[in-house]
Design an enzyme around this catalytic site. Structure first.
Site, PDB file in Angstrom:
ATOM      1  N   GLY A  13       0.799  -1.228   0.000  1.00 14.25           N
ATOM      2  CA  GLY A  13       0.000   0.000   0.000  1.00 14.25           C
ATOM      3  C   GLY A  13       0.829   1.274   0.000  1.00 14.25           C
ATOM      4  O   GLY A  13       0.637   2.153  -0.849  1.00 14.25           O
ATOM      5  N   ASN A  87      11.123  -0.004   3.255  1.00 16.18           N
ATOM      6  CA  ASN A  87       9.677   0.104   3.490  1.00 16.18           C
ATOM      7  C   ASN A  87       9.018  -1.243   3.799  1.00 16.18           C
ATOM      8  O   ASN A  87       7.969  -1.283   4.427  1.00 16.18           O
ATOM      9  CB  ASN A  87       9.035   0.741   2.243  1.00 16.18           C
ATOM     10  CG  ASN A  87       7.540   0.587   2.196  1.00 16.18           C
ATOM     11  OD1 ASN A  87       6.815   1.253   2.930  1.00 16.18           O
ATOM     12  ND2 ASN A  87       7.065  -0.327   1.360  1.00 16.18           N
ATOM     13  N   ALA A  88       9.645  -2.362   3.388  1.00 14.21           N
ATOM     14  CA  ALA A  88       9.000  -3.674   3.598  1.00 14.21           C
ATOM     15  C   ALA A  88       8.767  -3.900   5.086  1.00 14.21           C
ATOM     16  O   ALA A  88       9.619  -3.574   5.912  1.00 14.21           O
ATOM     17  CB  ALA A  88       9.886  -4.786   3.030  1.00 14.21           C
ATOM     18  N   GLN A 149       1.686  -5.190  20.346  1.00 15.25           N
ATOM     19  CA  GLN A 149       2.731  -5.030  19.332  1.00 15.25           C
ATOM     20  C   GLN A 149       4.128  -4.931  19.952  1.00 15.25           C
ATOM     21  O   GLN A 149       4.931  -4.096  19.523  1.00 15.25           O
ATOM     22  CB  GLN A 149       2.464  -3.779  18.484  1.00 15.25           C
ATOM     23  CG  GLN A 149       1.286  -3.931  17.531  1.00 15.25           C
ATOM     24  CD  GLN A 149       1.277  -2.872  16.438  1.00 15.25           C
ATOM     25  OE1 GLN A 149       1.633  -1.726  16.679  1.00 15.25           O
ATOM     26  NE2 GLN A 149       0.872  -3.253  15.236  1.00 15.25           N
ATOM     27  N   TYR A 152       6.520  -5.563  17.012  1.00 17.37           N
ATOM     28  CA  TYR A 152       6.511  -4.489  15.998  1.00 17.37           C
ATOM     29  C   TYR A 152       7.059  -3.184  16.591  1.00 17.37           C
ATOM     30  O   TYR A 152       7.868  -2.491  15.959  1.00 17.37           O
ATOM     31  CB  TYR A 152       5.076  -4.316  15.525  1.00 17.37           C
ATOM     32  CG  TYR A 152       4.860  -3.376  14.364  1.00 17.37           C
ATOM     33  CD1 TYR A 152       5.153  -3.759  13.053  1.00 17.37           C
ATOM     34  CD2 TYR A 152       4.303  -2.108  14.566  1.00 17.37           C
ATOM     35  CE1 TYR A 152       4.908  -2.896  11.985  1.00 17.37           C
ATOM     36  CE2 TYR A 152       4.055  -1.244  13.505  1.00 17.37           C
ATOM     37  CZ  TYR A 152       4.351  -1.643  12.219  1.00 17.37           C
ATOM     38  OH  TYR A 152       4.105  -0.788  11.162  1.00 17.37           O
ATOM     39  N   PRO A 182       4.942   6.936  10.174  1.00 15.15           N
ATOM     40  CA  PRO A 182       3.542   7.198   9.846  1.00 15.15           C
ATOM     41  C   PRO A 182       2.614   6.731  10.969  1.00 15.15           C
ATOM     42  O   PRO A 182       2.902   5.759  11.676  1.00 15.15           O
ATOM     43  CB  PRO A 182       3.295   6.349   8.587  1.00 15.15           C
ATOM     44  CG  PRO A 182       4.648   5.978   8.071  1.00 15.15           C
ATOM     45  CD  PRO A 182       5.543   5.937   9.276  1.00 15.15           C
ATOM     46  N   GLY A 183       1.493   7.441  11.075  1.00 13.92           N
ATOM     47  CA  GLY A 183       0.393   6.949  11.907  1.00 13.92           C
ATOM     48  C   GLY A 183      -0.459   6.006  11.076  1.00 13.92           C
ATOM     49  O   GLY A 183       0.055   5.283  10.217  1.00 13.92           O
ATOM     50  N   TYR A 184      -1.743   6.010  11.328  1.00  5.79           N
ATOM     51  CA  TYR A 184      -2.632   5.095  10.601  1.00  5.79           C
ATOM     52  C   TYR A 184      -2.899   5.618   9.199  1.00  5.79           C
ATOM     53  O   TYR A 184      -3.443   6.701   9.012  1.00  5.79           O
ATOM     54  CB  TYR A 184      -3.948   4.934  11.357  1.00  5.79           C
ATOM     55  CG  TYR A 184      -3.789   4.113  12.611  1.00  5.79           C
ATOM     56  CD1 TYR A 184      -3.775   2.721  12.553  1.00  5.79           C
ATOM     57  CD2 TYR A 184      -3.645   4.723  13.850  1.00  5.79           C
ATOM     58  CE1 TYR A 184      -3.606   1.961  13.696  1.00  5.79           C
ATOM     59  CE2 TYR A 184      -3.482   3.967  15.007  1.00  5.79           C
ATOM     60  CZ  TYR A 184      -3.462   2.588  14.917  1.00  5.79           C
ATOM     61  OH  TYR A 184      -3.293   1.840  16.046  1.00  5.79           O
TER      62      TYR A 184
HETATM   63  P1  NDP Z   1       1.733  -3.826   2.993  1.00  2.00           P
HETATM   64  O1  NDP Z   1       1.421  -5.063   3.751  1.00  2.00           O
HETATM   65  O2  NDP Z   1       0.741  -3.306   2.004  1.00  2.00           O
HETATM   66  O3  NDP Z   1       3.128  -3.977   2.245  1.00  2.00           O
HETATM   67  C1  NDP Z   1       4.235  -4.532   2.887  1.00  2.00           C
HETATM   68  C2  NDP Z   1       5.261  -4.871   1.846  1.00  2.00           C
HETATM   69  O4  NDP Z   1       6.370  -5.514   2.504  1.00  2.00           O
HETATM   70  C3  NDP Z   1       4.751  -5.823   0.786  1.00  2.00           C
HETATM   71  O5  NDP Z   1       4.999  -5.260  -0.480  1.00  2.00           O
HETATM   72  C4  NDP Z   1       5.588  -7.084   0.988  1.00  2.00           C
HETATM   73  O6  NDP Z   1       5.996  -7.669  -0.216  1.00  2.00           O
HETATM   74  C5  NDP Z   1       6.816  -6.555   1.677  1.00  2.00           C
HETATM   75  N1  NDP Z   1       7.468  -7.626   2.441  1.00  2.00           N
HETATM   76  C6  NDP Z   1       7.004  -8.248   3.548  1.00  2.00           C
HETATM   77  N2  NDP Z   1       7.861  -9.218   3.918  1.00  2.00           N
HETATM   78  C7  NDP Z   1       8.891  -9.205   3.032  1.00  2.00           C
HETATM   79  C8  NDP Z   1      10.078  -9.949   2.875  1.00  2.00           C
HETATM   80  N3  NDP Z   1      10.450 -10.924   3.732  1.00  2.00           N
HETATM   81  N4  NDP Z   1      10.896  -9.659   1.824  1.00  2.00           N
HETATM   82  C9  NDP Z   1      10.567  -8.696   0.954  1.00  2.00           C
HETATM   83  N5  NDP Z   1       9.452  -7.940   1.053  1.00  2.00           N
HETATM   84  C10 NDP Z   1       8.628  -8.194   2.076  1.00  2.00           C
HETATM   85  O7  NDP Z   1       2.052  -2.712   4.108  1.00  2.00           O
HETATM   86  P2  NDP Z   1       2.004  -1.122   4.042  1.00  2.00           P
HETATM   87  O8  NDP Z   1       2.241  -0.632   2.688  1.00  2.00           O
HETATM   88  O9  NDP Z   1       0.818  -0.661   4.775  1.00  2.00           O
HETATM   89  O10 NDP Z   1       3.269  -0.772   4.980  1.00  2.00           O
HETATM   90  C11 NDP Z   1       4.546  -0.422   4.445  1.00  2.00           C
HETATM   91  C12 NDP Z   1       5.460  -0.046   5.589  1.00  2.00           C
HETATM   92  O11 NDP Z   1       4.887   1.036   6.317  1.00  2.00           O
HETATM   93  C13 NDP Z   1       5.673  -1.177   6.606  1.00  2.00           C
HETATM   94  O12 NDP Z   1       7.011  -1.161   7.046  1.00  2.00           O
HETATM   95  C14 NDP Z   1       4.728  -0.798   7.735  1.00  2.00           C
HETATM   96  O13 NDP Z   1       5.156  -1.328   8.963  1.00  2.00           O
HETATM   97  C15 NDP Z   1       4.818   0.707   7.691  1.00  2.00           C
HETATM   98  N6  NDP Z   1       3.677   1.401   8.257  1.00  2.00           N
HETATM   99  C16 NDP Z   1       2.426   1.265   7.734  1.00  2.00           C
HETATM  100  C17 NDP Z   1       1.365   1.962   8.280  1.00  2.00           C
HETATM  101  C18 NDP Z   1      -0.010   1.886   7.747  1.00  2.00           C
HETATM  102  O14 NDP Z   1      -0.908   2.502   8.346  1.00  2.00           O
HETATM  103  N7  NDP Z   1      -0.253   1.183   6.642  1.00  2.00           N
HETATM  104  C19 NDP Z   1       1.556   2.838   9.436  1.00  2.00           C
HETATM  105  C20 NDP Z   1       2.911   2.917   9.901  1.00  2.00           C
HETATM  106  C21 NDP Z   1       3.916   2.221   9.324  1.00  2.00           C
HETATM  107  P3  NDP Z   1       5.303  -9.005  -0.768  1.00  2.00           P
HETATM  108  O15 NDP Z   1       3.833  -8.678  -0.877  1.00  2.00           O
HETATM  109  O16 NDP Z   1       5.985  -9.256  -2.044  1.00  2.00           O
HETATM  110  O17 NDP Z   1       5.571 -10.044   0.313  1.00  2.00           O
END
Ligand code: NDP
Length: 246
Positions: A13, A87-88, A149, A152, A182-184
């Site tokens: 996302g 970012n993952a 968490q 996390y 980031p927040g939510y």
């Molecule tokens: P998503 O779950 O949509 O995306 C997470 C991504 O991480 C996916 O593309 C996934 O790839 C990748 N990923 C997970 N495990 C692995 C791995 N072992 N190797 C390679 N890639 C991996 O999450 P968001 O976009 O919501 O979040 C992105 C970041 O932002 C995260 O770090 C999250 O903690 C942080 N965040 C998000 C918030 C939110 O409200 N959404 C708030 C605060 C922080 P694949 O699908 O290919 O496995």
């Protein structure tokens, strides 16, 4: 000179919004996907049919050798990475009482070890070229803690310790290292939460009264990656609608 921006987890996302923003700014955008992601090819085709020109490489960010193979391939095919966005990430939420060692390890490996695994591959080159940006995507819950968490929150807080220490080591070489928290944000990680919980428990904590938009996170990443942000390093920038101020 076109800079290369690598965004881990760019098919998620937040990552997708970051990839789109960076492409709009003219970067060569490279993303990674988990080796077991069966939807990666379709995602790439859809995005590139829209004209983005993204490249994508398999990479398990929890695995040092996989990270090395990924960056070696990117460097050979496209060029050295100028901007790395770690970012993952994943969550495995549950109370500490219920948390297993496997739940702990999965979250620490994916959210924190990954930052070492990826940054290690690119930092020397950035220092040698006297320009680079490392941007670590943490979370408000790494700043304030969150019920359920411990894994996390620990991983995300650890990211910022890494940021501050590495920022000191590379500052004089034109390389900045920053954390964003980031927040939510309205991605599937958050919209999967039942609506009644969002309405009763989450939105009331956010003074701006809404979830953040992925594009708002992407805008901050783009600024941190820019030349204008050269004096900004070792920071942890909150972007949370006023949910947590300190
Ligand atoms: P998503 O779950 O949509 O995306 C997470 C991504 O991480 C996916 O593309 C996934 O790839 C990748 N990923 C997970 N495990 C692995 C791995 N072992 N190797 C390679 N890639 C991996 O999450 P968001 O976009 O919501 O979040 C992105 C970041 O932002 C995260 O770090 C999250 O903690 C942080 N965040 C998000 C918030 C939110 O409200 N959404 C708030 C605060 C922080 P694949 O699908 O290919 O496995």
């Amino acid at each position: 000179m076109v800079r290369v921006a690598l965004i881990t987890g760019g098919m998620g996302g937040l990552g997708e919004a970051i990839c789109i923003k960076m492409a709009a700014l003219g970067y060569h955008v490279v993303t990674t996907y988990s080796p077991n992601n069966t939807k990666a090819h379709d995602w790439l085709q859809t995005m590139n049919n829209m004209g983005y020109g993204f490249k994508a490489y398999p990479c398990d960010v929890t695995d040092f050798d996989s990270a090395k193979a990924c960056i070696d391939a990117v460097t050979k095919d496209i060029g050295p990475v100028d901007v790395l966005v770690n970012n993952a990430g994943i969550t495995r939420d549950m109370t500490f009482k219920k948390m297993t060692k496997a739940d702990w390890d999965a979250v620490i490996h994916t959210n924190l070890d990954s930052v070492f695994n990826m940054t290690k591959q690119v930092i020397d080159g950035m220092v040698e070229r006297k320009w680079g940006r490392v941007i670590n995507v943490s979370s408000v819950n790494g700043q304030k803690g969150a019920f359920g968490q411990t894994n996390y929150s620990a991983a995300k807080a650890g990211m910022h310790g890494f940021t501050k220490a590495l920022a000191l080591e590379v500052a004089k070489n034109g390389v900045t290292v920053n954390t964003i928290s980031p927040g939510y944000i309205g991605t599937k990680m958050v919209t999967a939460i039942p609506q009644e919980i969002l309405d009763s428990k989450i939105l009331p904590q956010i003074p701006v009264s809404r979830l953040g938009k992925p594009e708002e996170i992407a805008g901050l990443v783009a600024y941190l990656a820019s030349d204008e942000a050269a004096f900004l390093t070792g920071a942890n920038i909150s972007i949370n609608g006023g949910q947590h101020m300190f």
